[in-house]
Design an enzyme around this catalytic site. Structure first.
Site, PDB file in Angstrom:
ATOM      1  N   LYS A  37       0.983  -1.167  -0.045  1.00 54.43           N
ATOM      2  CA  LYS A  37      -0.012  -0.057   0.029  1.00 54.43           C
ATOM      3  C   LYS A  37       0.929   1.334  -0.046  1.00 54.43           C
ATOM      4  O   LYS A  37       0.646   2.350  -0.690  1.00 54.43           O
ATOM      5  CB  LYS A  37      -0.907   0.126   1.249  1.00 54.43           C
ATOM      6  CG  LYS A  37      -2.161  -1.055   1.264  1.00 54.43           C
ATOM      7  CD  LYS A  37      -2.821  -1.212   2.528  1.00 54.43           C
ATOM      8  CE  LYS A  37      -3.796  -2.502   2.099  1.00 54.43           C
ATOM      9  NZ  LYS A  37      -4.718  -2.863   3.429  1.00 54.43           N
ATOM     10  N   GLN A  87      -4.394  -1.496   9.523  1.00 62.56           N
ATOM     11  CA  GLN A  87      -4.382  -2.902   9.090  1.00 62.56           C
ATOM     12  C   GLN A  87      -5.233  -3.911  10.000  1.00 62.56           C
ATOM     13  O   GLN A  87      -4.663  -4.008  10.986  1.00 62.56           O
ATOM     14  CB  GLN A  87      -3.112  -3.372   8.681  1.00 62.56           C
ATOM     15  CG  GLN A  87      -2.849  -4.665   7.696  1.00 62.56           C
ATOM     16  CD  GLN A  87      -3.460  -4.368   6.439  1.00 62.56           C
ATOM     17  OE1 GLN A  87      -3.723  -3.199   5.936  1.00 62.56           O
ATOM     18  NE2 GLN A  87      -4.005  -5.435   5.992  1.00 62.56           N
ATOM     19  N   ASP A 128     -11.111   3.078   4.447  1.00 62.34           N
ATOM     20  CA  ASP A 128     -11.537   1.693   4.251  1.00 62.34           C
ATOM     21  C   ASP A 128     -13.069   1.728   4.481  1.00 62.34           C
ATOM     22  O   ASP A 128     -13.583   0.624   4.088  1.00 62.34           O
ATOM     23  CB  ASP A 128     -11.069   0.900   5.664  1.00 62.34           C
ATOM     24  CG  ASP A 128      -9.790   0.279   5.385  1.00 62.34           C
ATOM     25  OD1 ASP A 128      -9.593  -0.273   4.111  1.00 62.34           O
ATOM     26  OD2 ASP A 128      -8.954   0.012   6.044  1.00 62.34           O
TER      27      ASP A 128
HETATM   28  N1  GUN Z   1      -7.128  -6.609   6.087  1.00 57.71           N
HETATM   29  C1  GUN Z   1      -7.291  -7.528   5.043  1.00 57.71           C
HETATM   30  N2  GUN Z   1      -7.794  -6.608   4.140  1.00 57.71           N
HETATM   31  C2  GUN Z   1      -8.012  -5.286   4.671  1.00 57.71           C
HETATM   32  C3  GUN Z   1      -8.703  -4.136   4.077  1.00 57.71           C
HETATM   33  O1  GUN Z   1      -9.044  -4.084   3.084  1.00 57.71           O
HETATM   34  N3  GUN Z   1      -8.367  -3.109   5.129  1.00 57.71           N
HETATM   35  C4  GUN Z   1      -7.789  -3.184   6.118  1.00 57.71           C
HETATM   36  N4  GUN Z   1      -7.600  -2.160   6.979  1.00 57.71           N
HETATM   37  N5  GUN Z   1      -7.150  -4.301   6.770  1.00 57.71           N
HETATM   38  C5  GUN Z   1      -7.448  -5.419   5.923  1.00 57.71           C
END
Ligand code: GUN
Length: 289
Positions: free
Chosen positions: A53, A97, A120
């Site tokens: 990311k 995350q 998110d």
């Molecule tokens: N863990 C797995 N997929 C995601 C996501 O799209 N966002 C976040 N914050 N954590 C994740």
């Protein structure tokens, strides 16, 4: 006739080009879009997702603040960090995350993020807006899937769609986005009886189980010409594979997303798009009407 592979990498690259242009525009307006990521603990998969990311952001000109915290980080310390980032005018997006270590409370942590920085789309406020058809920041994976339908001109109105997943990140938000487009949506999960019958009744199957020892979507489970979206990822012998028996399903389906190269790159691209949207919100450039 064999079906068509949905090329998520190509679509994601076109989204990234648009994001890059929006970032440049924002910078001209004096806004430097910035995403803060928070990773608690040392889960290797989570760590590599966060690194990706960060790289994606750099690729389109979005600045990042990378917070990597020890497994023992307390709820109080995490809450203070989120408060700090909520109040930091140079930060436009905050991503925690998931999953968090067991001793931390995911719901209360996510709920603390300012809804206008919630890239998110997981805060209760944004979930409520999504259910009301008014969300601006929407969860990245469902948003990426909707973008794929759009790009490939896959109609949704009146279509029977099965989602095999009921998580807050994928199944629930996707349900609302599809309903908005007038699809007839059914959510299936581990306790659903006769998933095969459900799938055989579907024009579109979205599967997001992520464990091939429990579930594989095989060709006998789909209708001729169905659209199949594979969100699952499992690691088998160091290879990433999806939920779908791709080689056989593509012979019967009209469209299938591969793993890797399908939904994954779209999820990543949508995080960039949401970060730009959040940066625009900070300047009052976006409304949800
Ligand atoms: N863990 C797995 N997929 C995601 C996501 O799209 N966002 C976040 N914050 N954590 C994740």
């Amino acid at each position: 006739m064999t079906g068509q592979k949905i090329d998520g990498t190509t679509v994601a690259n076109s989204v990234k080009d648009l994001v890059r242009a929006s970032v440049a525009e924002l910078k001209k307006e004096g806004v430097e879009p910035c995403l803060a990521t928070i990773l608690v603990g040392d889960n290797p998969a989570s760590s590599s997702y966060v690194t990706s990311k960060q790289k994606d952001c750099a690729d389109v000109g979005i600045a990042t603040k990378d917070h990597r915290l020890p497994q023992e980080f307390t709820q109080l310390e995490l809450d203070s960090l989120i408060n700090l980032l909520n109040n930091d005018k140079t930060v436009h997006g905050i991503l925690v995350q998931l999953p968090l270590p067991k001793l931390l409370d995911e719901f209360s942590t996510i709920s603390r993020i300012s809804p206008i920085k919630d890239v998110d789309g997981l805060t209760p406020y944004n979930v409520g807006l999504l259910a009301s058809g008014r969300a601006i920041l929407k969860p990245c994976t469902p948003l990426g899937i909707m973008e794929l339908f759009d790009y490939y001109n896959i109609g949704l109105s009146g279509k029977n769609v099965i989602i095999i997943n009921r998580s807050n990140l994928v199944g629930k938000p996707l349900y609302h986005l599809l309903l908005e487009k007038n699809a007839t949506v059914t959510t299936c999960h581990s306790k659903t009886k006769n998933i095969k019958d459900q799938c055989l009744n579907a024009d579109i199957v979205v599967t997001a189980v992520g464990d091939r020892t429990r579930f594989i979507l095989t060709a006998d489970m789909i209708r001729e010409d169905a659209v199949v979206i594979d969100v699952g990822t499992s690691r088998i012998n160091d290879k990433i594979v999806g939920d779908v028996d791709y080689e056989n399903v593509i012979k019967k389906a009209s469209y299938v997303t591969p793993v890797p190269g399908g939904v994954g790159p779209m999820t990543r691209a949508m995080l960039l798009k949401n970060t730009v949207t959040a940066a625009s919100i900070s300047k009052g450039f976006v409304t949800n009407r």
